[in-house]
Design a protein around this motif. Structure first.
Motif, PDB file in Angstrom:
ATOM      1  N   TYR A   3       0.832  -1.194   0.000  1.00  0.00           N
ATOM      2  CA  TYR A   3       0.000   0.000   0.000  1.00  0.00           C
ATOM      3  C   TYR A   3       0.867   1.245   0.000  1.00  0.00           C
ATOM      4  O   TYR A   3       1.924   1.272   0.621  1.00  0.00           O
ATOM      5  CB  TYR A   3      -0.966  -0.003   1.189  1.00  0.00           C
ATOM      6  CG  TYR A   3      -2.025  -1.033   1.008  1.00  0.00           C
ATOM      7  CD1 TYR A   3      -3.195  -0.740   0.318  1.00  0.00           C
ATOM      8  CD2 TYR A   3      -1.833  -2.338   1.422  1.00  0.00           C
ATOM      9  CE1 TYR A   3      -4.149  -1.701   0.087  1.00  0.00           C
ATOM     10  CE2 TYR A   3      -2.787  -3.309   1.190  1.00  0.00           C
ATOM     11  CZ  TYR A   3      -3.941  -2.971   0.519  1.00  0.00           C
ATOM     12  OH  TYR A   3      -4.879  -3.930   0.276  1.00  0.00           O
ATOM     13  N   ALA A   4       0.392   2.265  -0.683  1.00  0.00           N
ATOM     14  CA  ALA A   4       1.170   3.480  -0.886  1.00  0.00           C
ATOM     15  C   ALA A   4       1.254   4.338   0.353  1.00  0.00           C
ATOM     16  O   ALA A   4       2.123   5.166   0.470  1.00  0.00           O
ATOM     17  CB  ALA A   4       0.578   4.294  -2.035  1.00  0.00           C
ATOM     18  N   ASN A  30      -4.776   6.259  -2.612  1.00  0.00           N
ATOM     19  CA  ASN A  30      -3.647   5.385  -2.329  1.00  0.00           C
ATOM     20  C   ASN A  30      -4.030   3.906  -2.376  1.00  0.00           C
ATOM     21  O   ASN A  30      -3.165   3.041  -2.370  1.00  0.00           O
ATOM     22  CB  ASN A  30      -3.030   5.721  -0.971  1.00  0.00           C
ATOM     23  CG  ASN A  30      -3.970   5.449   0.181  1.00  0.00           C
ATOM     24  OD1 ASN A  30      -5.144   5.824   0.144  1.00  0.00           O
ATOM     25  ND2 ASN A  30      -3.464   4.816   1.218  1.00  0.00           N
ATOM     26  N   ALA A  55      -0.042   5.233  -6.845  1.00  0.00           N
ATOM     27  CA  ALA A  55      -0.548   4.146  -6.006  1.00  0.00           C
ATOM     28  C   ALA A  55      -0.625   2.839  -6.782  1.00  0.00           C
ATOM     29  O   ALA A  55      -0.298   1.770  -6.247  1.00  0.00           O
ATOM     30  CB  ALA A  55      -1.915   4.518  -5.442  1.00  0.00           C
ATOM     31  N   ASN A  59       0.706  -0.789  -5.676  1.00  0.00           N
ATOM     32  CA  ASN A  59      -0.288  -1.803  -5.335  1.00  0.00           C
ATOM     33  C   ASN A  59      -0.476  -2.895  -6.369  1.00  0.00           C
ATOM     34  O   ASN A  59      -1.181  -3.863  -6.098  1.00  0.00           O
ATOM     35  CB  ASN A  59      -1.645  -1.130  -5.084  1.00  0.00           C
ATOM     36  CG  ASN A  59      -1.598  -0.205  -3.887  1.00  0.00           C
ATOM     37  OD1 ASN A  59      -0.870  -0.443  -2.938  1.00  0.00           O
ATOM     38  ND2 ASN A  59      -2.373   0.863  -3.941  1.00  0.00           N
TER      39      ASN A  59
END
Length: 154
Positions: A3-4, A30, A55, A59
């Motif tokens: 995850y960002a 994100n 993102a 991801n």
């Protein structure tokens, strides 16, 4: 899944369900992990598409699906989206160890992009492009890069 943003991912994402991305406030961009979401945002002209693109790189490990979206961002008429797409490309190289010939040529063209990233900004797209080239040299083996990248000096 990576995850960002720091912290736990959204509970609805953990359950495998898709989440409605908040394009107006950008509060959960994100979480973007679907290339189709980024394409749809480009098609709608979303102002924050570059954030979702970054993102997406974090991801979604499928660089074959992600790099065409990065290329689309590098071609954007919006200079801030071009800048964010350059950042996305740098993160792709850092996290996934690869870029492609299309994105490299687009970066090369952005080295001459003297448009400010936003109204009144003293920063221009070419500056981020130059930094991206330097980062590509750090994160990728020189054999994977064209000669112009290996010979680049800002």
């Amino acid at each position: 899944m990576i995850y960002a943003a720091a912290g736990d991912p959204s509970p609805e994402r953990c359950g495998g369900e898709s989440v409605d991305l908040d394009w107006e406030r950008g509060s959960n961009l994100n979480l973007c992990d679907e290339p189709d979401d980024v394409d749809a945002a480009f098609d709608r002209g979303e102002e924050r598409v570059g954030v979702a693109l970054i993102a997406l790189v974090y991801n979604n490990p499928d660089t074959d699906a992600v790099l065409p979206k990065v290329a689309r961002g590098l071609r954007s008429p919006n200079p801030e989206t071009r800048r964010q797409s350059l950042l996305a490309l740098m993160h792709t190289a850092r996290l996934h160890g690869r870029v492609d010939a299309v994105t490299l040529e687009l970066v090369r063209g952005l080295l001459d992009d003297r448009i400010p990233i936003s109204v009144g900004s003293r920063y221009e797209v070419w500056g981020t492009a130059a930094q991206t080239v330097e980062d590509l040299r750090v994160f990728l083996p020189s054999e994977q890069l064209p000669a112009w990248v290996n010979e680049f000096t800002a």
